[in-house]
Structures are given as C-alpha cells and as structure tokens.
Design an enzyme around this catalytic site. Structure first.
Site, PDB file in Angstrom:
ATOM      1  N   TYR A  59       0.895   1.650  -8.335  1.00 31.86           N
ATOM      2  CA  TYR A  59       0.073   0.969  -7.320  1.00 31.86           C
ATOM      3  C   TYR A  59      -1.294   0.618  -7.919  1.00 31.86           C
ATOM      4  O   TYR A  59      -1.758  -0.525  -7.833  1.00 31.86           O
ATOM      5  CB  TYR A  59      -0.076   1.881  -6.097  1.00 31.86           C
ATOM      6  CG  TYR A  59      -1.160   1.486  -5.131  1.00 31.86           C
ATOM      7  CD1 TYR A  59      -0.987   0.437  -4.231  1.00 31.86           C
ATOM      8  CD2 TYR A  59      -2.387   2.173  -5.114  1.00 31.86           C
ATOM      9  CE1 TYR A  59      -2.001   0.080  -3.340  1.00 31.86           C
ATOM     10  CE2 TYR A  59      -3.394   1.821  -4.225  1.00 31.86           C
ATOM     11  CZ  TYR A  59      -3.198   0.773  -3.349  1.00 31.86           C
ATOM     12  OH  TYR A  59      -4.205   0.428  -2.472  1.00 31.86           O
ATOM     13  N   THR A 109      -9.092  -0.769  -5.039  1.00 33.46           N
ATOM     14  CA  THR A 109      -8.953   0.656  -4.746  1.00 33.46           C
ATOM     15  C   THR A 109      -9.592   1.556  -5.806  1.00 33.46           C
ATOM     16  O   THR A 109      -9.706   1.161  -6.977  1.00 33.46           O
ATOM     17  CB  THR A 109      -7.439   0.978  -4.656  1.00 33.46           C
ATOM     18  OG1 THR A 109      -7.254   2.389  -4.621  1.00 33.46           O
ATOM     19  CG2 THR A 109      -6.658   0.426  -5.838  1.00 33.46           C
ATOM     20  N   ASP A 110      -9.931   2.758  -5.379  1.00 29.45           N
ATOM     21  CA  ASP A 110     -10.381   3.807  -6.309  1.00 29.45           C
ATOM     22  C   ASP A 110      -9.256   4.192  -7.277  1.00 29.45           C
ATOM     23  O   ASP A 110      -9.508   4.805  -8.310  1.00 29.45           O
ATOM     24  CB  ASP A 110     -10.828   5.035  -5.508  1.00 29.45           C
ATOM     25  CG  ASP A 110      -9.759   5.523  -4.535  1.00 29.45           C
ATOM     26  OD1 ASP A 110      -9.173   4.681  -3.819  1.00 29.45           O
ATOM     27  OD2 ASP A 110      -9.496   6.738  -4.468  1.00 29.45           O
ATOM     28  N   THR A 163       0.801  -1.230   0.000  1.00 28.55           N
ATOM     29  CA  THR A 163       0.000   0.000   0.000  1.00 28.55           C
ATOM     30  C   THR A 163       0.841   1.290   0.000  1.00 28.55           C
ATOM     31  O   THR A 163       0.269   2.380   0.087  1.00 28.55           O
ATOM     32  CB  THR A 163      -0.948   0.026   1.221  1.00 28.55           C
ATOM     33  OG1 THR A 163      -0.176  -0.176   2.398  1.00 28.55           O
ATOM     34  CG2 THR A 163      -2.027  -1.033   1.124  1.00 28.55           C
ATOM     35  N   LYS A 179      -2.936  -3.109  -8.579  1.00 26.75           N
ATOM     36  CA  LYS A 179      -4.197  -3.503  -7.949  1.00 26.75           C
ATOM     37  C   LYS A 179      -5.215  -3.925  -9.012  1.00 26.75           C
ATOM     38  O   LYS A 179      -5.963  -4.877  -8.817  1.00 26.75           O
ATOM     39  CB  LYS A 179      -4.756  -2.353  -7.101  1.00 26.75           C
ATOM     40  CG  LYS A 179      -3.934  -1.998  -5.874  1.00 26.75           C
ATOM     41  CD  LYS A 179      -3.917  -3.059  -4.801  1.00 26.75           C
ATOM     42  CE  LYS A 179      -5.229  -3.237  -4.095  1.00 26.75           C
ATOM     43  NZ  LYS A 179      -5.132  -4.256  -3.007  1.00 26.75           N
TER      44      LYS A 179
HETATM   45  N1  LIG Z   1      -5.404   2.601   2.884  1.00 28.29           N
HETATM   46  C1  LIG Z   1      -6.166   3.131   1.930  1.00 28.29           C
HETATM   47  O1  LIG Z   1      -6.403   4.340   1.892  1.00 28.29           O
HETATM   48  C2  LIG Z   1      -6.766   2.258   0.875  1.00 28.29           C
HETATM   49  C3  LIG Z   1      -7.543   2.851  -0.130  1.00 28.29           C
HETATM   50  C4  LIG Z   1      -8.112   2.031  -1.104  1.00 28.29           C
HETATM   51  C5  LIG Z   1      -7.912   0.666  -1.067  1.00 28.29           C
HETATM   52  N2  LIG Z   1      -7.124   0.116  -0.089  1.00 28.29           N
HETATM   53  C6  LIG Z   1      -6.923  -1.339  -0.093  1.00 28.29           C
HETATM   54  O2  LIG Z   1      -7.544  -1.847   1.070  1.00 28.29           O
HETATM   55  C7  LIG Z   1      -6.843  -3.019   1.522  1.00 28.29           C
HETATM   56  C8  LIG Z   1      -6.515  -2.873   2.994  1.00 28.29           C
HETATM   57  O3  LIG Z   1      -5.689  -1.731   3.119  1.00 28.29           O
HETATM   58  P1  LIG Z   1      -5.140  -1.255   4.542  1.00 28.29           P
HETATM   59  O4  LIG Z   1      -5.348   0.207   4.595  1.00 28.29           O
HETATM   60  O5  LIG Z   1      -5.647  -2.129   5.604  1.00 28.29           O
HETATM   61  O6  LIG Z   1      -3.598  -1.507   4.303  1.00 28.29           O
HETATM   62  P2  LIG Z   1      -2.390  -1.429   5.344  1.00 28.29           P
HETATM   63  O7  LIG Z   1      -2.865  -0.881   6.640  1.00 28.29           O
HETATM   64  O8  LIG Z   1      -1.271  -0.774   4.646  1.00 28.29           O
HETATM   65  O9  LIG Z   1      -2.066  -2.956   5.571  1.00 28.29           O
HETATM   66  C9  LIG Z   1      -1.545  -3.736   4.552  1.00 28.29           C
HETATM   67  C10 LIG Z   1      -1.088  -5.027   5.173  1.00 28.29           C
HETATM   68  O10 LIG Z   1      -0.514  -5.822   4.113  1.00 28.29           O
HETATM   69  C11 LIG Z   1       0.599  -6.462   4.657  1.00 28.29           C
HETATM   70  N3  LIG Z   1       1.582  -6.846   3.652  1.00 28.29           N
HETATM   71  C12 LIG Z   1       2.318  -6.037   2.862  1.00 28.29           C
HETATM   72  N4  LIG Z   1       3.183  -6.782   2.130  1.00 28.29           N
HETATM   73  C13 LIG Z   1       2.975  -8.068   2.487  1.00 28.29           C
HETATM   74  C14 LIG Z   1       3.547  -9.305   2.115  1.00 28.29           C
HETATM   75  N5  LIG Z   1       4.547  -9.370   1.229  1.00 28.29           N
HETATM   76  N6  LIG Z   1       3.080 -10.440   2.676  1.00 28.29           N
HETATM   77  C15 LIG Z   1       2.083 -10.401   3.587  1.00 28.29           C
HETATM   78  N7  LIG Z   1       1.506  -9.263   4.010  1.00 28.29           N
HETATM   79  C16 LIG Z   1       1.949  -8.116   3.466  1.00 28.29           C
HETATM   80  C17 LIG Z   1       1.203  -5.462   5.616  1.00 28.29           C
HETATM   81  O11 LIG Z   1       2.019  -6.193   6.516  1.00 28.29           O
HETATM   82  P3  LIG Z   1       3.041  -5.480   7.528  1.00 28.29           P
HETATM   83  O12 LIG Z   1       2.145  -4.971   8.622  1.00 28.29           O
HETATM   84  O13 LIG Z   1       3.921  -6.583   7.946  1.00 28.29           O
HETATM   85  O14 LIG Z   1       3.718  -4.418   6.736  1.00 28.29           O
HETATM   86  C18 LIG Z   1      -0.029  -4.847   6.244  1.00 28.29           C
HETATM   87  O15 LIG Z   1      -0.412  -5.551   7.411  1.00 28.29           O
HETATM   88  C19 LIG Z   1      -5.640  -3.163   0.598  1.00 28.29           C
HETATM   89  O16 LIG Z   1      -5.971  -4.051  -0.430  1.00 28.29           O
HETATM   90  C20 LIG Z   1      -5.486  -1.768  -0.010  1.00 28.29           C
HETATM   91  O17 LIG Z   1      -4.873  -1.829  -1.276  1.00 28.29           O
HETATM   92  C21 LIG Z   1      -6.563   0.871   0.892  1.00 28.29           C
END
Ligand SMILES: NC(=O)c1ccc[n+]([C@@H]2O[C@H](COP(=O)([O-])OP(=O)(O)OC[C@H]3O[C@@H](n4cnc5c(N)ncnc54)[C@H](OP(=O)(O)O)[C@@H]3O)[C@@H](O)[C@H]2O)c1
Length: 290
Positions: A129, A105-106, A66, A133
């Site tokens: 990114y 994601t958006d 992310t 996605k």
């Molecule tokens: N955050 C936003 O604003 C946003 C917006 C739109 C969509 N999304 C999507 O929503 C979903 C959830 O996002 P979130 O905000 O919860 O993300 P986040 O808080 O950044 O968490 C992502 C998680 O993925 C884990 N990760 C990264 N690389 C990895 C790997 N190689 N193997 C296993 N785990 C791994 C990270 O582990 P570590 O803790 O060990 O780093 C972290 O726990 C994602 O699909 C993201 O793309 C997020």
C-alpha cells in the site's frame, strides 16, 4: 458567470464525505462529488471520460485503495488505483492547468525514525500500500507541476470504517481488549483535513499567498500510541471494557506497519497558515456525534 468547479473523488470515503459536509461553506465554488460509479480509478477510460465532460478548476483526489492488508495480495488493483490513476488524473489536470490536491500517507516511511518526519525525509515503504501511494505521489508531481500532495495519518471520521468506530463497537461487545502500544503516530480527524484542503484551495483561488506546490504533511497535533488512542475513546465514551497493552509481534497482519509514524506538519502552516488541531479535542468532537 459560472463558478469554478472543484472535482472530488471518493465521495463515499471518510475524507470525501467530510468535504461534502463542508462544501456549503464555500459557495463561491461548484462541487462535483464522484464515487466509483462515475469515476472508476481502476479504469483509465473512466478518468479520460470525466475530463472530456468536465473542466474543473481544482481537483481533490480522496479516493484510494485503502485496504492495507488486502493490498499485499491484490497488488495490481492497488497499483492501478493508487499509482497509475493518480498519474493519469495529474496529466489531465496539467492539460487544463488545474491544481491537483492528492492525499498520501505516513506509510511512505519505514517507521524507523525517532522524530517527526519533515516532507523531504527519506521514503522507504514497508508494505505494498505504502509503495503504491509513494508511486502515486511521484507520478502526480511529475505529470502536473501544480500538484499538492498531502500526507496524513491515522484518519478517522463519523463516517466510514476506522479505528475509532471499531473500538467503540468492540468495547461494547467485549469485557477486555488488547491494543498495540508499540506503534506511535498522530490521529487525524478527517473533518480537520477536509477543512485544511478547502482552505488551501480558497487561498490559491483568491491569491492570498503565492501558491506553493509539492509535498505537505497534515495530521492533528499530538503523539500517541494506538493503546493511548483506545484509552481516550473508552474514557470519553465511558465504556466499561478493560483495555490492556499488547505488542505488534502479538498481532501479526499481512502488511507490516511502521513503528513511528509522526509527521512534521510545519510546511502547511508556514505556507498556507493551516494549524494542526489538538488530537484529543478533535477526537472528542467526533465522539460527540457517535
Ligand atoms: N484512512 C487512513 O487512516 C489514512 C491514513 C493515511 C492516508 N490516508 C489517505 O487518505 C485518503 C482518504 O482516505 P479515506 O480514509 O477517506 O479512505 P476511505 O474511507 O477508505 O475511502 C476511500 C474511497 O476510495 C474509493 N475507491 C476505492 N477504489 C476506487 C476505485 N477503483 N474507483 C473510485 N473510487 C475508489 C472508495 O470507494 P467505495 O466507497 O466505493 O469503496 C472510498 O470511497 C486516501 O488517499 C488514503 O490513502 C488514509
């Protein structure tokens, strides 16, 4: 009789954490929460090993690369984690007839729209990114017909790194702060999305409706700029910083951001009865815990 298992990746991320906080409300399921140590999405063998060991009834993929700006240069890792691994998880899920819910994601859109994006709106990511996605969505849908892709936007939570927590920290440190006002979207409290996902799984499990798969959108209700978001955080937390507007041009980042990022969440409501919650009330309930 053993309970159906729900496997969840990204247990230390915002969404994975919120699902773990809610899981006691779903006692009919056993949950397996995995982090990078148990299931490394950058290592295909790790995914294969997981499916050798477990046979989940539902799989929720919350883990993702992310770091949007870093993804512009760390191209291979972002691709492996967001695209290749999602496709591999979907393939394994298909082999055991396991519905997969994976989050997108958006940022799959270029931000040039002017009204909320329906699920079939043309995709055209403007950063790496978003591209990874989008590829992850396509591979998942291709490899497992029982895939639900949920695109969401501007996610925040009491846990992890996000705009809300950054704003509170900066507002406590600085007398003035400029925030971009020319990017428009809808914030999403990760807790609301976590609830929506678990509700969908329950609906499918109890066959409350004919399950539909494919792409869905979920974000909280409301359309605002980052500036308006920051102003509300400041007002609710009664912080003294002076918040002013700036433009994206004044705040260059390695990855481009879409200007207009509003998702039309009507399909998730029509099919699964999931109603988007008001962005301001959702923000306040998060701020109450910070
Ligand atoms: N955050 C936003 O604003 C946003 C917006 C739109 C969509 N999304 C999507 O929503 C979903 C959830 O996002 P979130 O905000 O919860 O993300 P986040 O808080 O950044 O968490 C992502 C998680 O993925 C884990 N990760 C990264 N690389 C990895 C790997 N190689 N193997 C296993 N785990 C791994 C990270 O582990 P570590 O803790 O060990 O780093 C972290 O726990 C994602 O699909 C993201 O793309 C997020």
């Amino acid at each position: 009789m053993s309970k159906p298992i729900i496997a969840v990746t990204g247990k230390n991320g915002q969404l994975g954490f919120e699902i773990s906080q809610l899981h006691n409300q779903f006692p009919e399921f056993d949950f397996i929460f995995t982090g990078r140590d148990e299931l490394d999405l950058n290592t295909p063998e790790s995914i294969d090993d997981f499916f050798k060991k477990y046979s989940p009834s539902f799989f929720i993929n919350c883990a993702a690369y992310t770091a949007v700006d870093k993804a512009e240069t760390d191209i291979e890792t972002a691709m492996a984690v967001n695209a290749t691994s999602t496709g591999l998880i979907a393939k394994h899920c298909h082999e055991i007839s396991c519905p997969l819910i994976t989050i997108s994601t958006d940022y799959v859109f270029d931000g040039m729209g002017t009204s909320p994006y329906p699920i079939d709106y043309i995709t055209n990511p403007i950063n790496h990114y978003g591209y990874t996605k989008l590829l992850g969505e396509q591979l998942a849908l291709q490899n497992n017909p029982k895939t639900i892709v949920i695109r969401t936007s501007w996610v925040y939570s009491t846990h992890g790194n996000n705009f809300v927590k950054t704003m509170i920290r900066l507002m406590k440190e600085r007398p003035t702060l400029s925030v971009v006002s020319d990017q428009t979207g809808s914030p999403t409290n990760a807790k609301n999305l976590a609830n929506a996902i678990l509700d969908i799984i329950q609906t499918i499990y109890y066959k409350k409706v004919n399950p539909e798969y494919g792409i869905f959108h979920y974000s909280d209700k409301g359309v605002i700029s980052w500036y308006q978001f920051a102003k509300e955080i400041k007002a609710y937390k009664k912080l003294q910083t002076k918040v002013s507007t700036t433009t994206t041009d004044n705040y260059p980042t390695p990855a481009k951001r879409p200007k207009y990022s509003v998702l039309d969440s009507s399909r998730i409501k029509d099919v699964y009865g999931i109603e988007s919650l008001d962005w301001k009330e959702s923000l306040h309930s998060c701020l109450d815990k910070l």
